[in-house]
Design an enzyme around this catalytic site. Structure first.
Site, PDB file in Angstrom:
ATOM      1  N   SER A  35       0.833  -1.206   0.000  1.00 16.68           N
ATOM      2  CA  SER A  35       0.000   0.000   0.000  1.00 16.68           C
ATOM      3  C   SER A  35       0.873   1.263   0.000  1.00 16.68           C
ATOM      4  CB  SER A  35      -0.945  -0.044   1.207  1.00 16.68           C
ATOM      5  OG  SER A  35      -1.887   1.002   1.154  1.00 16.68           O
ATOM      6  N   HIS A  66      -7.477  -5.205  -1.103  1.00 17.18           N
ATOM      7  CA  HIS A  66      -6.245  -4.460  -0.846  1.00 17.18           C
ATOM      8  C   HIS A  66      -5.262  -5.226   0.039  1.00 17.18           C
ATOM      9  CE1 HIS A  66      -3.914  -0.760  -0.717  1.00 17.18           C
ATOM     10  NE2 HIS A  66      -3.830  -0.851   0.593  1.00 17.18           N
ATOM     11  N   ASP A  71      -9.574  -2.969  -5.902  1.00 16.86           N
ATOM     12  CA  ASP A  71      -8.933  -2.279  -4.789  1.00 16.86           C
ATOM     13  C   ASP A  71      -9.687  -0.989  -4.482  1.00 16.86           C
ATOM     14  OD1 ASP A  71      -7.146  -0.979  -3.011  1.00 16.86           O
ATOM     15  OD2 ASP A  71      -5.441  -2.013  -3.914  1.00 16.86           O
TER      16      ASP A  71
END
Length: 489
Positions: A192, A466, A434
């Site tokens: 991320s 995610h 996502d």
């Protein structure tokens, strides 16, 4: 034979500051077949201002498979022990503003990496965990208000201070630590926001890197917060439609809850305010595996309490409070839009509360209307002005938050020419659904920055959300290593 590095060893000068740093080992422990060694570094607060001699602590944890021939050598509290043929990979945590958990078992992605022969460096990014954590009390301690100082002057100093906690400074921390550990090159695994930071690393120090793996973290380079939130509002709306299709009875349950919150002041166990907007923010969970089902459980319990007692119980209020981590990770709230502000992008002036501004434009269902009968949508990974009134800790950062959203002087994060030309192999797990890092924006970055030159290879999947690297590390990381090995296109 062990490669040893002694505690309190002077470190190399930092790129923009000649003052040496030092390190000390603060913990070492073994859990079955792995060992963890935690090392504290004293590093510059600012890498860009040579006149600023302030220091902060930055702590890393090095995880290895236990080797009796290595890990019983000498005093483990005075020596950093690495194999002679060191193969370090840095796991760069998502966020912004979250620490790395120390592995307490050989499992998940820790096991996947160790089984491939890596030693893993987990760094608490500056401002988190053991790395001079930023919260209301520590912030006042680190940067106390001067006697007679005006609020505007104090807020300006706070802004100058907190801007040292962005990705470019985090990368400089890594570089000093890499040199201190006497490692020529190492690998990165960025999850991320950790992927965003990895791209900053490649932009600044490509020669320090062997390879870069990214999971759900290709940054929207040359896009602005408005571009990001237009996309992520659309993804969050899709998740809401899925949620209400799966749990149609929750349409009325959610409305019952919001009607109650609108008519009553509800205080959470820690003193925070449970407003309509704050309850909607539990939609952040839509972005992870099982998030939809988790929200359904919260909604069912809350609505049940209202019907049974006429008010929510402590149990459900605690559960709702624990759904968000903004109070305990204030950088997450402060930098949520700042991470998209790149000084290399001439259009990056100020974010001006992008998520707040675009809320109505995105979809009217994101805004509660007590007279409407339509489903009310949960929001996602967005930060709103109301949060700095609703969250106990965030209240104390309200002036700083407004200053950040008005700031128009940003450090540089990405060098698109370096990214285009780099020979560092970059592979990414890109998730079609996502909620936080939009698939279409990721594809545009690949086309516009890498111009389809093959420098960014993607494992594209609709199987995971995610948190895919946590949900199935063997499959996600295995696919990335296959890309690195040119086994798949």
């Amino acid at each position: 034979m062990a490669q040893t590095i002694t505690s309190e060893r002077p470190l190399p000068p930092t790129p923009d500051n000649d003052a040496a740093c030092s390190c000390e080992i603060i913990d070492f422990f073994r859990v079955k077949d792995i060992v963890n060694q935690r090392i504290r570094f004293q590093l510059p607060l600012s890498y860009s201002d040579p006149s600023n001699d302030a220091r902060i602590s930055v702590v890393v944890n090095i995880t290895q498979k236990y080797d009796e021939s290595l890990h019983k050598v000498g005093d483990i509290y005075s020596t950093v022990i690495l194999p002679e043929s060191t193969k370090l990979i840095c796991y760069i945590q998502g966020g912004p503003g979250f620490p790395c958990g120390v592995p307490l078992s050989n499992s998940a992605y820790t096991k996947t990496l160790l089984d491939r022969g890596y030693q893993i460096l987990y760094l608490d990014q500056r401002g988190t965990g053991l790395s001079t954590p930023i919260e209301a009390a520590t912030f006042e301690h680190l940067l106390p208000k001067k006697q007679g100082e005006t609020s505007d002057s104090y807020t300006k100093r706070q802004l100058e201070f907190i801007l040292n906690f962005r990705a470019d400074s985090i990368v400089e921390d890594y570089e000093v630590i890499r040199k201190a550990l006497d490692v020529d090159q190492w690998s990165l695994l960025g999850q991320s926001y950790g992927g965003f930071t990895s791209f900053t690393y490649v932009s600044k120090y490509p020669s320090s890197l062997k390879e870069v793996l990214v999971t759900g973290g290709v940054p929207p380079i040359n896009f602005l917060p408005d571009d990001v939130y237009k996309a992520t509002y659309a993804r969050t709306a899709e998740r809401n439609v899925h949620y209400y299709n799966k749990y149609p009875e929750d349409k009325q349950r959610v409305r019952n809850i919001l009607n109650y919150l609108d008519a009553n002041k509800v205080t959470l166990p820690n003193g925070g305010n449970l407003s309509v907007e704050r309850f909607q923010q539990i939609g952040l969970s839509f972005g992870a595996q099982g998030g939809t089902d988790n929200i359904h459980q919260l909604v069912t319990k809350f609505d049940y309490d209202l019907k049974l007692f006429g008010f929510p119980t402590l149990q459900i209020l605690t559960a709702v409070q624990n759904e968000s981590s903004f109070d305990s990770n204030v950088i997450y709230a402060l930098f949520q839009e700042a991470i998209y502000m790149d000084g290399n992008n001439p259009s990056a002036k100020h974010s001006d509360w992008s998520a707040d501004r675009l809320r109505l434009q995105a979809e009217p269902n994101f805004t509660y209307n007590k007279d409407s009968k339509d489903a009310v949508f949960f929001t996602g990974e967005m930060v709103y002005k109301s949060m700095f009134d609703d969250f106990v800790e965030l209240k104390k950062f309200k002036e700083l938050a407004y200053a950040l959203h008005s700031n128009n002087n940003w450090s540089k994060l990405y060098d698109t020419q370096v990214l285009y030309e780099t020979k560092v192999p970059i592979v990414s797990a890109t998730y079609v659904y996502d909620q936080y890092v939009d698939f279409d924006l990721t594809r545009q970055v690949k086309q516009q920055v890498f111009r389809n030159n093959g420098n960014l290879k993607q494992f594209i999947t609709s199987e995971f959300f995610h948190n895919g690297v946590r949900a199935d590390p063997e499959k996600v990381l295995g696919s990335l290593f296959a890309l690195l090995d040119c086994e798949i296109d």
